[in-house]
Design a protein around this motif. Sequence first.
Motif, PDB file in Angstrom:
ATOM      1  N   ASN A   1      33.297   7.433 -32.672  1.00 38.39           N
ATOM      2  CA  ASN A   1      33.657   7.432 -34.083  1.00 38.39           C
ATOM      3  C   ASN A   1      33.002   8.641 -34.743  1.00 38.39           C
ATOM      4  OD1 ASN A   1      35.071   4.627 -34.771  1.00 38.39           O
ATOM      5  ND2 ASN A   1      33.522   4.295 -33.194  1.00 38.39           N
ATOM      6  N   VAL A   2      33.801   9.652 -34.990  1.00 36.88           N
ATOM      7  CA  VAL A   2      33.328  10.914 -35.548  1.00 36.88           C
ATOM      8  C   VAL A   2      33.467  10.865 -37.070  1.00 36.88           C
ATOM      9  CG1 VAL A   2      33.672  13.417 -35.590  1.00 36.88           C
ATOM     10  CG2 VAL A   2      34.019  12.131 -33.454  1.00 36.88           C
TER      11      VAL A   2
ATOM     12  N   THR B   1      29.525  16.531 -34.906  1.00 43.53           N
ATOM     13  CA  THR B   1      30.023  17.700 -34.186  1.00 43.53           C
ATOM     14  C   THR B   1      29.067  18.054 -33.057  1.00 43.53           C
ATOM     15  OG1 THR B   1      31.192  18.568 -36.116  1.00 43.53           O
ATOM     16  CG2 THR B   1      30.575  20.158 -34.413  1.00 43.53           C
ATOM     17  N   TRP B   2      27.782  18.006 -33.344  1.00 43.24           N
ATOM     18  CA  TRP B   2      26.758  18.268 -32.323  1.00 43.24           C
ATOM     19  C   TRP B   2      26.874  17.246 -31.198  1.00 43.24           C
ATOM     20  CZ3 TRP B   2      22.172  15.952 -30.431  1.00 43.24           C
ATOM     21  CH2 TRP B   2      21.282  16.819 -29.792  1.00 43.24           C
ATOM     22  N   ALA B   3      27.145  15.990 -31.562  1.00 41.92           N
ATOM     23  CA  ALA B   3      27.284  14.938 -30.550  1.00 41.92           C
ATOM     24  C   ALA B   3      28.498  15.179 -29.663  1.00 41.92           C
ATOM     25  CB  ALA B   3      27.384  13.574 -31.232  1.00 41.92           C
ATOM     26  N   VAL B   4      29.607  15.603 -30.247  1.00 45.35           N
ATOM     27  CA  VAL B   4      30.791  15.903 -29.440  1.00 45.35           C
ATOM     28  C   VAL B   4      30.499  17.054 -28.485  1.00 45.35           C
ATOM     29  CG1 VAL B   4      33.199  16.663 -29.485  1.00 45.35           C
ATOM     30  CG2 VAL B   4      32.383  15.034 -31.197  1.00 45.35           C
ATOM     31  N   ASP B   5      29.765  18.049 -28.969  1.00 43.65           N
ATOM     32  CA  ASP B   5      29.410  19.188 -28.117  1.00 43.65           C
ATOM     33  C   ASP B   5      28.492  18.771 -26.965  1.00 43.65           C
ATOM     34  OD1 ASP B   5      30.912  20.971 -29.594  1.00 43.65           O
ATOM     35  OD2 ASP B   5      29.228  21.636 -30.832  1.00 43.65           O
ATOM     36  N   ASN B   6      27.883  17.576 -27.070  1.00 43.45           N
ATOM     37  CA  ASN B   6      27.027  17.051 -26.010  1.00 43.45           C
ATOM     38  C   ASN B   6      27.811  16.349 -24.906  1.00 43.45           C
ATOM     39  OD1 ASN B   6      23.687  16.448 -26.221  1.00 43.45           O
ATOM     40  ND2 ASN B   6      24.626  17.435 -27.979  1.00 43.45           N
TER      41      ASN B   6
ATOM     42  N   GLU C   1      39.083  24.836 -34.231  1.00 41.77           N
ATOM     43  CA  GLU C   1      37.950  25.708 -34.558  1.00 41.77           C
ATOM     44  C   GLU C   1      36.801  25.512 -33.586  1.00 41.77           C
ATOM     45  OE1 GLU C   1      34.875  26.465 -38.307  1.00 41.77           O
ATOM     46  OE2 GLU C   1      36.957  25.879 -38.684  1.00 41.77           O
ATOM     47  N   ARG C   2      36.595  24.255 -33.138  1.00 41.13           N
ATOM     48  CA  ARG C   2      35.479  23.951 -32.241  1.00 41.13           C
ATOM     49  C   ARG C   2      35.846  24.175 -30.768  1.00 41.13           C
ATOM     50  NH1 ARG C   2      30.909  24.365 -34.333  1.00 41.13           N
ATOM     51  NH2 ARG C   2      30.162  23.401 -32.415  1.00 41.13           N
ATOM     52  N   GLY C   3      37.122  24.325 -30.478  1.00 45.55           N
ATOM     53  CA  GLY C   3      37.530  24.502 -29.093  1.00 45.55           C
ATOM     54  C   GLY C   3      37.549  23.209 -28.303  1.00 45.55           C
ATOM     55  N   TRP C   4      37.771  22.083 -28.989  1.00 43.54           N
ATOM     56  CA  TRP C   4      37.809  20.784 -28.321  1.00 43.54           C
ATOM     57  C   TRP C   4      39.224  20.464 -27.855  1.00 43.54           C
ATOM     58  CZ3 TRP C   4      35.092  17.953 -32.968  1.00 43.54           C
ATOM     59  CH2 TRP C   4      33.728  18.308 -32.985  1.00 43.54           C
ATOM     60  N   ASP C   5      39.338  19.810 -26.707  1.00 46.97           N
ATOM     61  CA  ASP C   5      40.635  19.334 -26.256  1.00 46.97           C
ATOM     62  C   ASP C   5      40.621  17.826 -26.015  1.00 46.97           C
ATOM     63  OD1 ASP C   5      39.108  19.183 -23.999  1.00 46.97           O
ATOM     64  OD2 ASP C   5      40.408  20.433 -22.751  1.00 46.97           O
ATOM     65  N   HIS C   6      39.605  17.134 -26.529  1.00 45.11           N
ATOM     66  CA  HIS C   6      39.520  15.692 -26.376  1.00 45.11           C
ATOM     67  C   HIS C   6      40.628  15.003 -27.179  1.00 45.11           C
ATOM     68  CE1 HIS C   6      35.618  16.637 -24.772  1.00 45.11           C
ATOM     69  NE2 HIS C   6      35.205  17.106 -25.934  1.00 45.11           N
TER      70      HIS C   6
ATOM     71  N   THR D   1      23.176   5.918 -30.697  1.00 43.57           N
ATOM     72  CA  THR D   1      24.070   6.931 -30.126  1.00 43.57           C
ATOM     73  C   THR D   1      23.329   7.896 -29.205  1.00 43.57           C
ATOM     74  OG1 THR D   1      23.764   8.461 -31.983  1.00 43.57           O
ATOM     75  CG2 THR D   1      25.518   6.819 -32.188  1.00 43.57           C
ATOM     76  N   GLU D   2      22.012   7.956 -29.310  1.00 43.07           N
ATOM     77  CA  GLU D   2      21.249   8.944 -28.552  1.00 43.07           C
ATOM     78  C   GLU D   2      21.288   8.700 -27.048  1.00 43.07           C
ATOM     79  OE1 GLU D   2      17.307   9.143 -30.055  1.00 43.07           O
ATOM     80  OE2 GLU D   2      17.925   9.769 -32.061  1.00 43.07           O
ATOM     81  N   ALA D   3      21.660   7.482 -26.654  1.00 38.53           N
ATOM     82  CA  ALA D   3      21.652   7.148 -25.234  1.00 38.53           C
ATOM     83  C   ALA D   3      22.534   8.066 -24.404  1.00 38.53           C
ATOM     84  CB  ALA D   3      22.082   5.694 -25.037  1.00 38.53           C
ATOM     85  N   ILE D   4      23.584   8.640 -25.025  1.00 43.85           N
ATOM     86  CA  ILE D   4      24.482   9.502 -24.250  1.00 43.85           C
ATOM     87  C   ILE D   4      24.478  10.939 -24.769  1.00 43.85           C
ATOM     88  CG2 ILE D   4      25.942   7.576 -23.536  1.00 43.85           C
ATOM     89  CD1 ILE D   4      27.967   8.409 -25.617  1.00 43.85           C
ATOM     90  N   LEU D   5      23.355  11.347 -25.367  1.00 41.18           N
ATOM     91  CA  LEU D   5      23.219  12.722 -25.849  1.00 41.18           C
ATOM     92  C   LEU D   5      22.204  13.454 -24.977  1.00 41.18           C
ATOM     93  CD1 LEU D   5      23.135  12.158 -29.718  1.00 41.18           C
ATOM     94  CD2 LEU D   5      25.102  12.689 -28.272  1.00 41.18           C
ATOM     95  N   PRO D   6      22.648  14.140 -23.934  1.00 36.82           N
ATOM     96  CA  PRO D   6      21.700  14.754 -22.996  1.00 36.82           C
ATOM     97  C   PRO D   6      20.800  15.805 -23.612  1.00 36.82           C
ATOM     98  CG  PRO D   6      23.942  15.524 -22.593  1.00 36.82           C
ATOM     99  CD  PRO D   6      24.046  14.392 -23.546  1.00 36.82           C
ATOM    100  N   VAL D   7      21.304  16.599 -24.555  1.00 37.98           N
ATOM    101  CA  VAL D   7      20.467  17.651 -25.142  1.00 37.98           C
ATOM    102  C   VAL D   7      19.259  17.051 -25.853  1.00 37.98           C
ATOM    103  CG1 VAL D   7      20.386  19.535 -26.817  1.00 37.98           C
ATOM    104  CG2 VAL D   7      22.377  19.286 -25.342  1.00 37.98           C
ATOM    105  N   ALA D   8      19.465  15.928 -26.546  1.00 32.69           N
ATOM    106  CA  ALA D   8      18.356  15.273 -27.231  1.00 32.69           C
ATOM    107  C   ALA D   8      17.284  14.836 -26.243  1.00 32.69           C
ATOM    108  CB  ALA D   8      18.862  14.067 -28.029  1.00 32.69           C
ATOM    109  N   HIS D   9      17.697  14.305 -25.099  1.00 35.89           N
ATOM    110  CA  HIS D   9      16.732  13.855 -24.094  1.00 35.89           C
ATOM    111  C   HIS D   9      16.040  15.029 -23.410  1.00 35.89           C
ATOM    112  CE1 HIS D   9      17.646   9.591 -24.413  1.00 35.89           C
ATOM    113  NE2 HIS D   9      18.925   9.927 -24.517  1.00 35.89           N
ATOM    114  N   ILE D  10      16.757  16.117 -23.236  1.00 37.49           N
ATOM    115  CA  ILE D  10      16.118  17.311 -22.681  1.00 37.49           C
ATOM    116  C   ILE D  10      15.051  17.822 -23.640  1.00 37.49           C
ATOM    117  CG2 ILE D  10      16.513  19.742 -22.079  1.00 37.49           C
ATOM    118  CD1 ILE D  10      19.291  18.867 -21.033  1.00 37.49           C
ATOM    119  N   MET D  11      15.386  17.865 -24.931  1.00 36.48           N
ATOM    120  CA  MET D  11      14.417  18.315 -25.931  1.00 36.48           C
ATOM    121  C   MET D  11      13.188  17.408 -25.957  1.00 36.48           C
ATOM    122  SD  MET D  11      17.122  19.198 -28.974  1.00 36.48           S
ATOM    123  CE  MET D  11      15.892  19.711 -30.183  1.00 36.48           C
TER     124      MET D  11
END
Length: 233
Positions: A89-90, A104-109, A141-146, A198-208
Amino acid sequence: MADQDTAQTVDRTRAPEAAPPVVGRAEFDTALAEQVALEKEVTRHDDRVSAARRRLPMVQVEDYVFAGRCGPVRLVELFGDRYLLLVQNVMFDPGWEQGCPSCTWAVDNLPANMGRLADEGISFAMVSQAPIEKLQAWAKERGWDHRWVSSYKTSYHYDWGWTRTDDSGREGQLPGYSYYLLRHGVPYLTYMTTARGTEAILPVAHIMDRTCYGRQQDWEDSPTGWPQEPTYG
């Protein structure tokens, strides 16, 4: 969750003055072992939480008719030839011209190869309340194809609490994920989560989180002198 606009304004190319203390190898190994022990506790607890999630009941969901890139799309059609469906849900209010920066950041993840989800029998789609024309423009604009559908002419966002009205009568949206099961041609909601769930599936957040400075956001409990910026700029 990191905010896209904030991340762009913080200079990540210059190392902070503050840094962890330097110790010998033996002292480091001891400290790391203690940290790993704590993380194993978290892993075991997460396994128990996941076991409870698998035992949740489910609720039947209306077969909403969304607006898609090529016309009307029913909820059951989002499953494709699979029986499991993840819907992101965006946040995209009908009055906005761009999607929410955090969403948008989450979709990019999302995984670079979404076929990995398909391999596991899981279809993926995104849904927003803004008209489909705005979603298509932002996706381009974001280059998404989802696959991205609009609930603009349905009650979906209100029925399931993704758009809420506060005491003053103002509407606000929530980000999150809905997990569906298709059984005998009927869609059921089995789980949903929002906010920090939502953070459970955001890899960048966990890397940080695993760098010595964490996410560098002002809500974190960090040592004195650690770089920290407002979560939402």
